[in-house]
Enzyme design. Sequence first.
Site, PDB file in Angstrom:
ATOM      1  N   SER A 189       0.816  -1.210   0.000  1.00 46.34           N
ATOM      2  CA  SER A 189       0.000   0.000   0.000  1.00 46.34           C
ATOM      3  C   SER A 189       0.854   1.267   0.000  1.00 46.34           C
ATOM      4  O   SER A 189       1.669   1.468  -0.894  1.00 46.34           O
ATOM      5  CB  SER A 189      -0.953  -0.054   1.200  1.00 46.34           C
ATOM      6  OG  SER A 189      -1.966   0.898   1.070  1.00 46.34           O
ATOM      7  N   ASP A 243      -9.006  -4.907  -6.020  1.00 48.65           N
ATOM      8  CA  ASP A 243      -8.385  -3.853  -5.209  1.00 48.65           C
ATOM      9  C   ASP A 243      -8.850  -2.475  -5.679  1.00 48.65           C
ATOM     10  O   ASP A 243      -8.625  -2.108  -6.823  1.00 48.65           O
ATOM     11  CB  ASP A 243      -6.861  -3.986  -5.338  1.00 48.65           C
ATOM     12  CG  ASP A 243      -6.100  -3.135  -4.340  1.00 48.65           C
ATOM     13  OD1 ASP A 243      -6.632  -2.117  -3.899  1.00 48.65           O
ATOM     14  OD2 ASP A 243      -4.962  -3.514  -4.017  1.00 48.65           O
ATOM     15  N   HIS A 262      -7.529  -5.033  -1.660  1.00 45.86           N
ATOM     16  CA  HIS A 262      -6.340  -4.368  -1.113  1.00 45.86           C
ATOM     17  C   HIS A 262      -5.812  -4.996   0.173  1.00 45.86           C
ATOM     18  O   HIS A 262      -4.604  -5.067   0.389  1.00 45.86           O
ATOM     19  CB  HIS A 262      -6.648  -2.888  -0.883  1.00 45.86           C
ATOM     20  CG  HIS A 262      -5.426  -2.037  -0.764  1.00 45.86           C
ATOM     21  ND1 HIS A 262      -4.562  -1.840  -1.828  1.00 45.86           N
ATOM     22  CD2 HIS A 262      -4.900  -1.354   0.275  1.00 45.86           C
ATOM     23  CE1 HIS A 262      -3.572  -1.065  -1.433  1.00 45.86           C
ATOM     24  NE2 HIS A 262      -3.753  -0.753  -0.163  1.00 45.86           N
TER      25      HIS A 262
END
Length: 246
Positions: A19, A189, A222
């Site tokens: 991330s 995601d 994600h």
Amino acid sequence: MYDYIHIQTGQKLYYVGNSLGTLLALAAFSQEKLVNMTKSAALLGPIAYLGQLSSVFARTIVTTFLAEKAYWLGVSEFIPEGLVVGKILEGVCVLSLIDCNNVISALGGPNCCKMPSTIDVLFDHTFQSTSTKNIVHLSQMVRAGNIAEYDYGDENENMAHYGQPTPPMYYMTRIPKDIPLFLAYGGKDTLSDVNVVQLLLENLKDHVKDKLVVQYRDYYAHFDFIMAENANRVLYDPLLAFLMTP
Ligand SMILES: *[C@@H]1O[C@H](CO)[C@@H](O)[C@H](O)[C@H]1NC(C)=O
């Protein structure tokens, strides 16, 4: 941190980022000094462009200037559960018409393979706060559609910090072609959207072929990269194989 680890160990770094940690790495790779200290880098859920962010939840934070409002109110610690931000976040959930009972899915897409025990551990620690300035910075990049340093919103102040009136930009095309890279991305995601990863891959099209490992998981969102119960098998095994490649 890079300098510290490099100096303490006398070795090059194996960088594994997830991330925001991928954005930091991609930005760092425009600096030769940091590239020289890096052995290889694995980026899970890579964020290289924020302009096309598809997470409605995150977009609503940006369009409502939530972080800026918190900043103006003098709230320098951005805690989703904290009093002021929590109140404003409730508004975000109403405005974006999403079910915020599951903040994780609302933010990063529907998770494929959550493990109940992981969720418990996660909520013992989540959400950790970050600085409001960090969220303001991310919001700026979503609006501008670029990756750049923090914009102080004032030419003189930018000048004082950067020696130029606008914040310095980072370009993904400057990633060295021979740095070993492992990129893992997911089809569900919403923070590292498939289309955005395609842009990054486009930038990497001249990358030395055997120095780029791309792993696509169509059912990953994600937070599956750190939470899915099968992540050790479907992701970390190939990741370790990559890191151990001489
Ligand atoms: C990085 O490494 C290259 C090759 O060894 C060297 O020529 C260059 O000066 C280094 N750059 C920095 C900033 O240390």
